[in-house]
Enzyme design. Structure first.
Site, PDB file in Angstrom:
ATOM      1  N   LEU A 486      30.797  -6.760 -12.104  1.00 18.36           N
ATOM      2  CA  LEU A 486      31.408  -5.350 -12.128  1.00 18.36           C
ATOM      3  C   LEU A 486      30.596  -4.543 -13.271  1.00 18.36           C
ATOM      4  CD1 LEU A 486      34.323  -4.034 -10.796  1.00 18.36           C
ATOM      5  CD2 LEU A 486      33.717  -3.013 -13.143  1.00 18.36           C
ATOM      6  N   ASP A 487      30.903  -5.030 -14.485  1.00 19.60           N
ATOM      7  CA  ASP A 487      30.867  -4.233 -15.619  1.00 19.60           C
ATOM      8  C   ASP A 487      29.021  -3.951 -15.723  1.00 19.60           C
ATOM      9  OD1 ASP A 487      29.890  -7.014 -16.207  1.00 19.60           O
ATOM     10  OD2 ASP A 487      30.798  -7.097 -18.144  1.00 19.60           O
ATOM     11  N   CYS A 488      28.411  -4.893 -15.223  1.00 19.85           N
ATOM     12  CA  CYS A 488      26.899  -4.593 -15.089  1.00 19.85           C
ATOM     13  C   CYS A 488      26.908  -3.746 -14.183  1.00 19.85           C
ATOM     14  CB  CYS A 488      26.146  -5.902 -14.798  1.00 19.85           C
ATOM     15  SG  CYS A 488      26.178  -7.266 -15.866  1.00 19.85           S
ATOM     16  N   THR A 489      27.400  -3.509 -13.005  1.00 20.62           N
ATOM     17  CA  THR A 489      27.149  -2.471 -12.001  1.00 20.62           C
ATOM     18  C   THR A 489      27.557  -1.016 -12.564  1.00 20.62           C
ATOM     19  OG1 THR A 489      27.649  -3.987 -10.385  1.00 20.62           O
ATOM     20  CG2 THR A 489      28.035  -1.811  -9.667  1.00 20.62           C
ATOM     21  N   GLU A 491      27.755  -0.148 -15.768  1.00 23.90           N
ATOM     22  CA  GLU A 491      27.103   0.567 -16.786  1.00 23.90           C
ATOM     23  C   GLU A 491      25.753   1.021 -15.995  1.00 23.90           C
ATOM     24  OE1 GLU A 491      28.055   1.267 -19.796  1.00 23.90           O
ATOM     25  OE2 GLU A 491      29.915  -0.001 -19.700  1.00 23.90           O
TER      26      GLU A 491
END
EC number: 5.4.99.35
Length: 771
Positions: A486-489, A491
Site C-alpha cells: 500500500l505505501d508503495c502504491t 507514493e
C-alpha cells in the site's frame, strides 16, 4: 582481476525466466573477469580498503560500486560549485538552490536506463546464510555461487564481524548466537578451516558460540536451517505441521489468517519439516557437529533444546501458553501424524496441499517470491519434491535478483526497493521545482512507474490461495515481484498525480485516469476498523495470535497490523487524488480520510511522537504522521496532536541543528538518541520536513535554518551525502540499510525548506517593504 558490473533489465534470453513487462526494473550483478581498466580496478579496491578501515565507525556501506560504474558510464562531473554556510551567516535563496541543484544533478546521473535508482536494501546479517546452507545441502553451491561470488561472500562476512568475534542480527547490532553461528557455518562451508578466516575469524566466532552454550541456544529460525544441514535434529525444533493447511480457512490457526510474509515462510518450511528433510551428512557436517555443540551430538536432549535461546537473541520472551502449545504438538500430534496409518493419509495429503501453495506463489511472483527468506525455502522445497523439475530450474534462474555487490562484499538483499526508491526520488525531484532542468530524468522515472503498475490481479483463483487483489497497484520492487504494497502504491500514485498536471512535452504520455482509480480502489480496501491501514492484505487474524509468534527476535509477525507511516501515505495520496479527481468515490474517500486521521491521533505517544515500524523510528513515524495530518487540513492551531509532536522534535534537536535516533528505539519503544548525541542527515531531513508540515516556519524558523545549514554543509564535493547509520527498520528489532535514503531525503528536505521557509521569508520581507 576483473570487475563486477550491474546490469539493468536483462533476462529475455533465459528460457527459465518469465516477465510481464520485459524485465523492466530487474537489476543483476555479473562478474567480468577481463573487465575494467587498471584505474577502475584501483578505484574499486580503494573503496574496499576504505570501508574495511572505517567499518566500526560507519557500519553500513556507501554502496559505491554501482555508483562509480554509472557515473563513469555517463561521464558525470559535478559542474555546480559547492557553497557552504559559514557560522553567523544567514542562508539565502541562492545558496540553498545551489545545494539543491548539485544534489538533483547527482541523483539524475545515478538513474538507471529503466528509470529507477538501483540501491542496496539490506542489513539483516542473517539473510545470507540460508542461501549458502540451502545451496550446499542440495548440491548447487559451487554452480550458483562460483569462486568470485564466494570471495565476495567471505569479504562481506569479514567486514561485518564485530570486534568481539561475533555477528549481530544486523550491521549495528552486538553479537548474537543467530548471527554468529550462521556466519561461522558459512565460512566453514566456503572452505575456511576451524582456525581459518581473516584475523582468525573462525576461532573467534566459535569461542563465542561455545561460551554461550553452543548452537542448541540458537533461535528457532536458526534451528530449522541447522536441522536441514544435519548439525541439528528436527526433534529439537518446534513443530511446523503442514496439516494446518487442511483446516477450514476461518479457523484461527489456519495460515490464511497470517501476515503474508509469515504465511509464505511457513508454507515451504512446513513441507520441509513434514518431510524431515536433511542434506547429506558430509565430513564437514560431522565436523560442525563436533565444533558447535558443547556435548556429543548423539547425547543431546533435543526435546529440551526446542525452548533454548541465548539471552542476546531474546527480544521478547515467549508466553507460557506458546510453550504449552508447542509441547502439545510435539508430544501428542507429531507422534500420531508421523506413524502409520496417519502418515500415509493425513500427512501426505497435507504435504501435497502445501506444495500446491508453494507452486502458486512461485508462479505468481515469477519465482522471485516475497523476499529472500521465503525464496530460498521455496527453492529447497521444490528441489526436495523434484530435483530435476522445472520449478526448481526456474528458481535457480531468479537467484541473481537477490544478489547485491558493494565495497563490503556480496550480500543477499531482502528484496529490491526499486519502485519504493523511485517514487520517493521522483517526489524529491519534483519538490525541487526544476521541472525543465530535470525533465528527462522525470520522464524516465514516470515511464518506470507506468511500466511497473500491476496489470492484473494475482493469477487464477487468488482468493482461494488467500491472496488479495492488486490490479493497478504497485509493489516494493518490480512488477514481476507481484506482492503489492500500500505505501508503495500511495507514493507512486502521488507521483502519477503530479505528472498528470505537467506538460506532456516534458513527461510524455500520461497514465489514464482509470488506472489511477484502480490504485485508489486498492488503497481503500486495506483500511481496518480502527482507521489504520495495513500494507499488503486486509487484517484477518486476531492480534491475540501474536502470542504464538515463534521468532524470538521479531515482534508482530504472525498477523497483519496497521502502520502509522502507511496510513499517513494513504491520507496524502487520497487527499491529492480527491483534489484532482473529485468525482470518484468522493464520499468514501472523505470517510476514509476522517477515520485514518483519527487512527493517527489515537496512536500518538503521550510525549508527542509516533512510532514508525519501517524506519528508525520515532523520527520516521512522526515525519509521516505530521505530513498526513497536514494534508488532511489539520494545523498547529486546530489539532492538539501537532503541538505535542512539534514539542518532541524541538526538544530532541541536536546541538549541530540535526537529529539522530538509534535503532534501539525500535525495541525499547522509548526515544533513544545516537551515541554521543550525533546527528543523522536522513533523520534530520525527516524532522525538518515534519516541522515544516506543522507550520514551524510561521512560528519560529530558527530550528529550520539550523538543520538546513547542517544539510547544506554536509553535502560532498560531487553532490552526494555521506553514508551514516542505518535508518530503516524491520519489525522493531532489526535495522535496515536503505542506501538511497541519503540522497533522497536531504534533497527533499532542502527543496521543502526553500519553498516553505525561505519562500515564506521572502514573501514576508516583500510585504514589509511594500508597507
Amino acid at each position: 582481476m576483473g570487475v563486477w558490473r550491474l546490469k539493468i533489465g536483462e533476462g529475455a534470453n533465459n528460457p527459465y525466466l518469465t516477465s510481464t513487462n520485459n524485465f523492466v526494473g530487474r537489476q543483476t550483478w555479473v562478474f567480468e573477469p577481463d573487465g575494467g581498466t587498471p584505474e577502475e580496478r584501483d578505484q574499486v579496491e580503494e573503496a574496499r580498503q576504505n570501508y574495511f578501515k572505517n567499518r566500526f565507525r560507519v557500519r553500513p556501506c556507501s554502496d559505491l560500486l554501482w555508483q562509480m560504474q554509472f557515473l563513469r558510464e555517463k561521464n558525470f562531473r559535478q559542474k555546480i560549485p559547492q557553497v557552504k554556510v559559514r557560522d553567523g551567516e544567514e542562508i539565502n535563496y541562492e545558496t540553498v538552490t545551489n545545494a539543491i541543484r548539485r544534489s538533483a544533478h547527482y541523483l539524475s546521473a545515478t538513474q538507471s536506463s529503466d528509470g529507477f535508482w538501483p540501491a542496496d536494501a539490506s542489513a539483516p546479517v542473517f539473510y545470507l546464510a540460508p542461501w549458502v546452507i540451502g545451496l550446499y545441502v542440495i548440491g548447487h553451491l559451487n554452480t550458483v555461487f562460483p569462486a568470485e561470488h564466494q570471495k565476495e561472500i567471505l569479504r562481506y562476512i569479514y567486514c561485518h564481524q564485530n570486534e568481539d568475534g561475533g555477528w549481530g542480527l544486523h550491521y549495528e547490532d552486538g553479537g548474537t548466537m543467530f548471527g554468529t553461528a550462521f556466519n561461522y557455518v558459512c565460512m566453514r562451508i566456503l572452505g575456511e578451516g576451524p582456525g581459518g578466516g581473516r584475523d582468525n575469524a573462525c576461532e573467534r566466532a566459535r569461542k563465542g558460540i561455545l561460551d554461550h552454550g553452543g548452537v542448541t541456544y540458537i533461535p528457532s529460525g536458526g534451528k530449522t536451517w541447522l536441522a536441514m544441514l544435519g548439525v541439528f535434529d528436527w526433534s529439537g525444533c518446534n513443530p511446523m505441521p503442514p496439516e494446518f493447511w487442511m483446516l477450514p480457512p476461518f479457523f484461527p490457526m489456519h495460515p490464511a489468517q497470517m501476515w503474508c510474509y509469515c504465511r509464505i515462510v511457513y508454507m515451504p518450511m512446513s513441507y520441509l519439516y513434514g518431510r524431515r528433510f536433511v542434506g547429506p551428512i558430509t565430513p564437514l557436517v560431522q565436523q560442525l557437529r563436533e565444533e558447535l555443540h558443547t556435548q556429543p551430538f548423539h547425547e543431546i536432549e533435543w526435546s529440551k533444546a526446542r525452548h533454548l535461546c541465548a539471552k542476546e537473541d531474546l527480544f521478547h520472551r515467549r508466553p507460557w501458553i506458546q510453550e504449552l502449545f508447542w509441547d502439545c504438538l510435539h508430544t501428542f500430534a507429531e507422534p500420531l501424524l508421523t506413524r502409520w496409518p496417519l502418515n500415509n493419509f493425513i500427512r501426505e495429503k497435507a504435504l501435497k496441499i502445501t506444495m500446491e501453495h508453494v507452486h502458486y506463489d512461485d508462479k505468481a511472483s515469477h519465482y522471485i517470491n516475497p523476499g529472500s527468506v521465503e525464496k530460498v525455502i521455496c527453492m529447497v522445497a521444490c528441489w526436495v519434491e523434484d530435483p530435476s523439475g522445472e520449478p526448481f530450474q526456474r528458481h535457480l534462474a531468479r537467484i541473481s535478483d537477490y544478489v547485491w555487490i558493494a565495497e563490503d562484499g556480496m550480500r543477499i538483499t531482502g528484496i529490491g526497493s526499486q519502485t519504493w526508491d523511485a517514487a520517493l526520488s521522483i517526489q524529491a525531484l519534483i519538490a525541487c521545482n526544476l521541472i525543465e532542468e530535470m525533465g528527462p530524468t522525470l520522464k524516465k522515472g514516470y515511464d518506470f512507474l507506468k511500466n511497473s503498475q500491476a496489470k492484473d490481479n494475482p493469477p487464477g483463483d487468488f482468493k482461494r490461495m488467500y491472496r488479495h487483489f492488486g490490479k493497478g497497484a504497485w509493489a516494493f520492487s518490480s512488477q514481476d515481484y507481484g506482492v503489492i504494497a500500500l505505501d508503495c502504491t500511495a507514493e507512486s500514485l502521488m507521483c502519477c498525480l503530479h505528472f498528470s498536471m505537467m506538460p506532456p512535452e516534458i513527461v510524455g504520455e500520461k497514465l489514464e485516469p482509470e488506472k489511477l482509480y484502480l490504485a485508489v480502489d486498492f488503497i481503500l480496501s486495506l483500511q481496518s476498523k480502527n482507521g489504520g491501514l495495513t500494507c499488503w492484505e486486509p487484517a484477518r487474524g486476531g492480534k491475540w495470535l501474536e502470542v504464538l509468534n515463534p521468532l524470538e527476535f521479531f515482534e508482530n509477525i504472525v498477523v497483519e497490523h496497521e502502520y502509522v507511516e502507511v496510513t499517513a501515505s494513504a491520507i496524502n495520496a487520497l487527499v491529492m487524488f480527491k483534489k484532482r479527481y473529485p468525482g470518484y468515490r468522493e464520499k468514501e474517500i472523505e470517510h476514509f480520510i476522517s477515520k485514518a486521521v483519527h487512527y493517527l491521533i489515537q496512536t500518538q505517544f503521550p510525549n508527542g511522537p509516533w512510532y514508525g515500524v519501517w524506519g528508525i523510528c520515532f523520527m520516521y513515524g512522526t515525519y509521516f504522521a505530521l505530513k498526513g495530518l497536514a494534508a488532511a487540513g489539520n494545523t498547529y492551531a486546530n489539532c492538539p496532536a501537532i503541538p505535542k509532536a512539534v514539542d518532541f522534535l524541538l526538544k530532541t534537536q541536536c546541538q549541530d541543528g540535526g537529529w539522530g535516533e538509534s535503532y534501539l528505539s525500535g525495541t525499547t519503544k522509548v526515544y533513544t538518541p545516537l551515541e554521543g548525541n550525533r546527528s543523522n542527515l536522513v533523520q534530520t531531513a525527516w524532522a525538518l520536513m515534519g516541522l515544516i508540515h506543522s507550520g514551524q516556519a510561521e512560528r519560529d524558523p530558527t530550528p529550520l535554518h539550523r538543520s538546513a545549514k547542517l544539510l547544506i554543509n554536509s553535502q560532498t564535493s560531487d553532490g552526494d551525502f555521506p553514508q551514516q547509520d542505518s535508518t530503516g527498520l524491520l519489525k522493531g528489532s532489526c535495522a535496515m540499510h536503505y542506501a538511497a535514503y541519503r540522497n533522497i531525503f536531504p534533497l527533499w528536505a532542502l527543496a521543502a525548506y526553500r519553498t516553505h521557509v525561505l519562500g515564506l521569508t521572502s514573501k514576508a520581507h516583500s510585504s514589509a517593504v511594500m508597507e
